[in-house]
Each structure stands twice: as C-alpha cells, then as structure tokens.
Design an enzyme around this catalytic site. Structure first.
Site, PDB file in Angstrom:
ATOM      1  N   ASP A 172     -95.044 110.201 -19.220  1.00 25.79           N
ATOM      2  CA  ASP A 172     -95.962 110.474 -18.123  1.00 25.79           C
ATOM      3  C   ASP A 172     -97.397 110.526 -18.656  1.00 25.79           C
ATOM      4  O   ASP A 172     -97.729 109.810 -19.607  1.00 25.79           O
ATOM      5  CB  ASP A 172     -95.562 111.798 -17.455  1.00 25.79           C
ATOM      6  CG  ASP A 172     -95.869 111.838 -15.979  1.00 25.79           C
ATOM      7  OD1 ASP A 172     -97.064 111.883 -15.625  1.00 25.79           O
ATOM      8  OD2 ASP A 172     -94.928 111.831 -15.164  1.00 25.79           O
ATOM      9  N   HIS A 210    -100.372 115.442 -13.743  1.00 24.31           N
ATOM     10  CA  HIS A 210     -99.059 115.002 -13.276  1.00 24.31           C
ATOM     11  C   HIS A 210     -97.943 115.366 -14.248  1.00 24.31           C
ATOM     12  O   HIS A 210     -96.910 115.926 -13.856  1.00 24.31           O
ATOM     13  CB  HIS A 210     -99.103 113.493 -13.038  1.00 24.31           C
ATOM     14  CG  HIS A 210     -97.949 112.946 -12.282  1.00 24.31           C
ATOM     15  ND1 HIS A 210     -96.745 112.618 -12.885  1.00 24.31           N
ATOM     16  CD2 HIS A 210     -97.798 112.651 -10.970  1.00 24.31           C
ATOM     17  CE1 HIS A 210     -95.920 112.142 -11.974  1.00 24.31           C
ATOM     18  NE2 HIS A 210     -96.524 112.148 -10.803  1.00 24.31           N
ATOM     19  N   SER A 387     -92.397 111.576  -7.277  1.00 25.89           N
ATOM     20  CA  SER A 387     -92.579 112.081  -8.642  1.00 25.89           C
ATOM     21  C   SER A 387     -92.197 113.546  -8.757  1.00 25.89           C
ATOM     22  O   SER A 387     -91.900 114.030  -9.852  1.00 25.89           O
ATOM     23  CB  SER A 387     -94.040 111.930  -9.076  1.00 25.89           C
ATOM     24  OG  SER A 387     -94.423 110.594  -9.165  1.00 25.89           O
TER      25      SER A 387
END
Length: 450
Positions: A172, A210, A387
């Site tokens: 990620d 994220h 996600s």
C-alpha cells in the site's frame, strides 16, 4: 501455447503509440521450476526457517531460467542492440523485466520458458470514496468495537483465534509505525521506489494515510476509549510501500517478492492497473500454488458494471463493500464495483463474477498518521471504500489460518466463500454485487472444524 497468446492485450495502447525500434519495458513470467514438490503450498512451509530456505532454493533455480531466457532472446536474431534484462527482487517470483520493441516482442514470446509477457504499466491506489474525522459513533463506543467487527461477529471467535502466528503483507502507501494502536504489530517495513529498489526507512512512514488505515483494520489494537478496531489483533504485519511515487507492475512485483521472502501468509492490496491485465493470474497462481499465499484484493470503487484489475482475476479473493442501511439492514455500497467477466475458451474460468465476497466498507474507523486540523491532531478517521472492506477479509483469513495452521490456503479461500451469506440465498450466488455474500468468520471456523 501459440507465442502470440503469451503477449498481453494490454500492450495494444503502448504499441499503437510506439515506433518499431522504440524500447518498452515488459514484465515476463516464466515457467516455475520447484525445488521440493513435497513442500509446495503454505501447509508444507509452516516453519519460518523452512520458508526462507525454500525461497533461497527457488531463487537459484529461477536465475538459471532467467539466464536461459535472456541468452536465447539476444540470440534470436532480433537485430536490436542494448536490450536490457533485470531480475525481480531476490527472485522468489518467476518474473523478470525485459526491454522489448515491436520487432522483438514476438521473439521473446517464442522462448519456451516464457508463459506471459505484460507491459510494465502504471498502478494506482484505489482511493477512498470518503474520509471524515468525526468522533467515534456512540454505538461503537457502547459495544467496545467498530461496527465492522460487530457485523462480522469477529469478537465471538477471539476465544479460538486472534491471528497469532500469521503474517499479513500490506502492499500500500506505507504505514505510520509509531501509531499507538499498531505498537508491536509491524514486524517489517520497506519502500519500493519507481526503479524497483528496496529502501529501508526509520522511522516507518506512510506516503498518504491509506496504508495505516488498512493496517489498523487488519491487526490494530484499541483506541484511547478502549474500542477494538482490528479483526486479527495478534497477527503480524509486513508493510511494503509500493504506491510511493511513479509506481508500476514492476514495483508491485518487487513488493510481492519481498513479502514472500519475509514469510507472508496473506497479501492485502487496494490498488489497480491503468489497463486490464488478464495475465496477472499467472502471478496469483504462483502465490497460491507454490507458496500458499492468499491474495485478498479490493475490486474497486467504480460501481456496478465495472471492476478493477487485478482484483477481478479469477484466482484472487476479490472484495466488495457493504454499508449499514438503517439500524438492522446492510446492502452493497453504491460505489462498490462488480462485474461478470467472460473469457471464451478459458474453461473452467470462462465466466468470472466479481466480487467474490463482501465486507463492511463504509464508515470504517481506523488508524491514520497524525493529521492537524482545526480541532487538533487526529490519529483516527472514518473512511469509505472497497479498500476498507478488503482488510476485514484479510483479517478473517488470518483468524482462520491461525486456528487451522495445517489447512491449505486454497481451502481457506474456498471456505470463506462458501460460508458467506447472500441475502438472496445460495441459489443467487455468486453474482456481481454480493459475490458469494458477506463473510462470516463464525461459520467459516465451524466449517473448518467439522
């Protein structure tokens, strides 16, 4: 296989904009020799030392094949000079990058060891649909865990498993390693730069927020208010920043290769390719069949009728997002991608429905790097997206693998799908909204125990 069938259709836009001698970087997947067939798959590589040794043995075999491919390629009479080849990481994966031109692409495909050639296209983060810094919802404060954990019934299986002994690789944007809710949970960290080089960094960092949010949902601890946020709080996280800078498939493969070397059992990815890449299934075949690594991939946030590659690969566990509707109902979020893909002549995978399963992906509360706003510094936020659903499923897989370490990875994947709940019943699944349904760890645990 005909040589032309080894060349990805994703090359078409690149070749259309190039001249015959323009050099393009290609990713080559080749036939995989195996060092010890009796130890293939996760069930045969349970001890960390065995995994390290197995990867080292595979690397030696892979380098022999790589040398043979490149020598044959240069000797094929292409006439192009200075075509370069580069290995991928430590060569746990049977993959290399090779420069090609319109004139030499077919010559490379004719090499008998080559099984797939893909353009080294760019990859991107599947960005959240929404981010908010609201305070914890009162019902989550009251229950002591997030609504996602409540919806899945995760807490009820913690007496049997909390994910101990399982490594989840998060490919990620990185991770804020100093977050208190992630303390002691990150066992290794690396950043892959656009050239595929592995960069170690202290302290660990997140190029966005994220990756940290994903890590919290997989294995995070408790908020200062005592609210549990992680599905598998005793699992260990291997974090690779593969979405830092100008990322490509090469960058991603470097991260996967690193994760295999480090002993990953599960790989969580919330990313997509710019062009659909059907041949990435060959990579997932290696992860599952040779190393027993489960790929858990977000299917995208482009709504029904769309799907994101590689989450739509038939052999990936593609995840869609559900949301709460009122007090008691759930439904698939409007943004959650889903599609039925048809591949004529590719039985038994001619028809593929994605997602495979769904999980909570709206108003998911988890960790972030500290963000300064008018109200002060925030260490948590709510996010919406597939996600956010994907790490719920990766965490569930970690619970199951920890409780049943001798069960093959392919069986874990099968049970996750088969025990999921579809609102239309078993006859309606899989479809391209719910897939097989919402994951149910309690039922999956019981099915594996029976």
């Amino acid at each position: 296989m005909h040589p032309q069938d080894k060349i990805s259709p994703a090359f078409e836009p690149y070749l259309a904009d190039s001249r015959r001698r323009d050099k393009l970087e290609a990713v080559v997947i080749y036939q995989t020799p195996t060092a010890r067939r009796d130890r293939r798959g996760r069930e045969g590589l349970r001890v960390a030392e065995e995994r390290v040794q197995y990867v080292a043995e595979q690397a030696v075999l892979h380098k022999e094949v790589e040398s043979r491919i490149f020598t044959s390629y240069l000797d094929s009479g292409s006439g192009d000079e200075a075509l370069m080849m580069s290995p991928i990481g430590g060569s746990a994966l049977p993959a290399i990058t090779v420069e090609v031109t319109q004139r030499t692409l077919l010559a490379l495909a004719k090499q008998p060891d080559v099984i797939a050639i893909m353009p080294n296209q760019k990859i991107h983060l599947i960005k959240p649909e929404a981010v908010s810094y609201d305070e914890l919802a009162r019902n989550e404060m009251r229950h002591g865990h997030t609504w996602g954990l409540e919806q899945l019934g995760v807490v009820k299986v913690w007496d049997k498993s909390r994910g101990a002994g399982v490594n989840v690789a998060v490919l990620d944007t990185g991770v804020f390693g100093d977050h208190p809710a992630l303390s002691g949970r990150i066992s290794d960290f690396v950043v892959m730069d656009p050239l595929g080089r592995r960069i170690t960094s202290t302290p660990m960092f997140d190029a966005g927020a994220h990756g940290t949010h994903v890590c919290g949902t997989i294995a995070g601890g408790q908020t200062p208010e005592g609210v549990h946020i992680g599905v598998a709080p005793e699992a260990k996280l291997l974090v690779a920043g593969v979405l830092v800078g100008d990322a490509t498939i090469r960058t991603l493969l470097e991260g996967l290769d690193w994760a295999i070397e480090k002993g990953a059992d599960i790989v969580n990815m919330s990313l997509g390719f710019n062009y659909y890449e059907p041949m990435f299934t060959e990579v997932f075949d290696v992860l599952l069949g040779q190393y027993g690594v489960l790929p858990v991939i977000a299917v995208g946030n482009e709504a029904q009728g769309n799907s994101s590659s590689p989450g739509n690969a038939y052999n990936a566990l593609g995840v869609g997002a559900i949301e709460k509707v009122g007090r008691t109902r759930t439904d698939v979020a409007f943004f959650s991608s889903g599609a039925s893909l048809v591949f004529p002549g590719q039985e038994p995978n001619a028809l593929v429905n994605k997602p495979d399963v769904v999980a909570p992906g709206v108003q998911v509360f988890s960790t972030i790097p500290p963000i300064l706003r008018a109200g002060g510094a925030y260490f948590y936020s709510y996010m919406d997206g597939t996600s956010m659903a994907t790490p719920h499923v990766a965490g569930v897989a970690a619970l199951l693998m920890s409780a049943f370490p001798n069960v093959p990875t392919t069986k874990i994947m099968e049970v996750i799908k088969e025990t999921s709940q579809h609102p239309g019943g078993n006859t309606r699944r899989p479809d391209n909204r719910w897939g097989h349904g919402m994951v149910r760890p309690i039922e999956a645990m019981a099915a594996l125990a029976s």
